[in-house]
Design a protein around this motif. Sequence first.
Motif, mmCIF file in Angstrom:
data_model
loop_
_atom_site.group_PDB
_atom_site.id
_atom_site.type_symbol
_atom_site.label_atom_id
_atom_site.label_comp_id
_atom_site.label_asym_id
_atom_site.label_seq_id
_atom_site.Cartn_x
_atom_site.Cartn_y
_atom_site.Cartn_z
ATOM 1 N N ASP A 116 0.830 -1.213 0.000
ATOM 2 C CA ASP A 116 0.000 0.000 0.000
ATOM 3 C C ASP A 116 0.859 1.256 0.000
ATOM 4 O O ASP A 116 0.528 2.250 -0.665
ATOM 5 C CB ASP A 116 -0.940 0.025 1.214
ATOM 6 C CG ASP A 116 -2.065 -0.979 1.094
ATOM 7 O OD1 ASP A 116 -2.303 -1.493 -0.016
ATOM 8 O OD2 ASP A 116 -2.714 -1.249 2.129
ATOM 9 N N ASP A 117 1.969 1.220 0.727
ATOM 10 C CA ASP A 117 2.876 2.372 0.759
ATOM 11 C C ASP A 117 3.537 2.578 -0.602
ATOM 12 O O ASP A 117 3.722 3.711 -1.046
ATOM 13 C CB ASP A 117 3.953 2.179 1.833
ATOM 14 C CG ASP A 117 3.366 2.087 3.226
ATOM 15 O OD1 ASP A 117 2.600 2.997 3.607
ATOM 16 O OD2 ASP A 117 3.667 1.109 3.931
ATOM 17 N N VAL A 176 3.271 6.029 -2.666
ATOM 18 C CA VAL A 176 4.416 6.809 -3.151
ATOM 19 C C VAL A 176 4.282 7.038 -4.655
ATOM 20 O O VAL A 176 4.535 8.146 -5.148
ATOM 21 C CB VAL A 176 5.758 6.131 -2.794
ATOM 22 C CG1 VAL A 176 6.924 6.807 -3.498
ATOM 23 C CG2 VAL A 176 5.969 6.146 -1.281
ATOM 24 N N ALA A 177 3.847 6.022 -5.385
ATOM 25 C CA ALA A 177 3.649 6.183 -6.829
ATOM 26 C C ALA A 177 2.593 7.249 -7.109
ATOM 27 O O ALA A 177 2.760 8.084 -8.008
ATOM 28 C CB ALA A 177 3.255 4.847 -7.456
ATOM 29 N N ILE A 178 1.512 7.249 -6.346
ATOM 30 C CA ILE A 178 0.454 8.251 -6.518
ATOM 31 C C ILE A 178 0.986 9.651 -6.201
ATOM 32 O O ILE A 178 0.707 10.614 -6.933
ATOM 33 C CB ILE A 178 -0.765 7.914 -5.627
ATOM 34 C CG1 ILE A 178 -1.468 6.668 -6.174
ATOM 35 C CG2 ILE A 178 -1.727 9.090 -5.533
ATOM 36 C CD1 ILE A 178 -2.510 6.088 -5.221
ATOM 37 N N ILE A 179 1.747 9.770 -5.138
ATOM 38 C CA ILE A 179 2.318 11.074 -4.769
ATOM 39 C C ILE A 179 3.243 11.568 -5.872
ATOM 40 O O ILE A 179 3.159 12.728 -6.303
ATOM 41 C CB ILE A 179 3.053 11.009 -3.416
ATOM 42 C CG1 ILE A 179 2.062 10.720 -2.280
ATOM 43 C CG2 ILE A 179 3.814 12.300 -3.143
ATOM 44 C CD1 ILE A 179 2.713 10.331 -0.961
ATOM 45 N N ALA A 206 2.237 15.970 -12.074
ATOM 46 C CA ALA A 206 1.098 16.671 -12.682
ATOM 47 C C ALA A 206 1.006 18.108 -12.180
ATOM 48 O O ALA A 206 0.170 18.872 -12.649
ATOM 49 C CB ALA A 206 -0.198 15.928 -12.379
ATOM 50 N N GLY A 207 1.857 18.473 -11.230
ATOM 51 C CA GLY A 207 1.895 19.843 -10.735
ATOM 52 C C GLY A 207 1.168 20.081 -9.433
ATOM 53 O O GLY A 207 1.063 21.220 -8.987
ATOM 54 N N LEU A 228 -6.592 15.956 -1.105
ATOM 55 C CA LEU A 228 -7.278 14.954 -1.911
ATOM 56 C C LEU A 228 -7.331 13.598 -1.216
ATOM 57 O O LEU A 228 -8.345 12.910 -1.269
ATOM 58 C CB LEU A 228 -6.591 14.805 -3.272
ATOM 59 C CG LEU A 228 -6.858 15.916 -4.269
ATOM 60 C CD1 LEU A 228 -5.912 15.805 -5.448
ATOM 61 C CD2 LEU A 228 -8.312 15.893 -4.718
ATOM 62 N N SER A 229 -6.239 13.233 -0.568
ATOM 63 C CA SER A 229 -6.211 11.925 0.092
ATOM 64 C C SER A 229 -7.069 11.916 1.350
ATOM 65 O O SER A 229 -7.499 10.848 1.794
ATOM 66 C CB SER A 229 -4.777 11.515 0.426
ATOM 67 O OG SER A 229 -4.219 12.374 1.386
#
Length: 142
Positions: A41-42, A46-49, A55-56, A65-66
């Motif tokens: 999950d981490d 990290v990939a999402i972050i 994306a800026g 958002l999270s």
Amino acid sequence: MSIGALAARFGLATHVLRHWESMGLLHPERDANGRRRYGADDLTRVAIIRFSKEAGLSLDTIRSLSATVDRTTRHRILSHEAEKLRSRIAAAQVSLQLIEGGLNCTHEDVTQCPNYQRLIADHIGPPTTGDTPPSLHPRNGT
């Protein structure tokens, strides 16, 4: 996975992961010795972050958002971010036009190229107080 292994996997410094944790973006488990242990999950987080930052989005926006499950709130945040991204894309397109104009110019001095001058004139807009040199004025046909 250790903090060093996770950082290496994404090409990050370990202090970046610690900072993201301090901001509430990551919540690694701890082993018996208090060391951070990262799971699948981490890894996804990290990939999402990383993707969101590319994306800026700011870390504060990513945290907002999270933290929300409300579709309306998420839509409001993302709409604002989309508009900012559209503005950055438009500015990058203008920059690319300027660079390509310089690349395609056959004049020895690019500032004398009529196409290049037009791009500059379009970018700065019409004169407001006579401060635009006549050679860059859009109505001069250069």
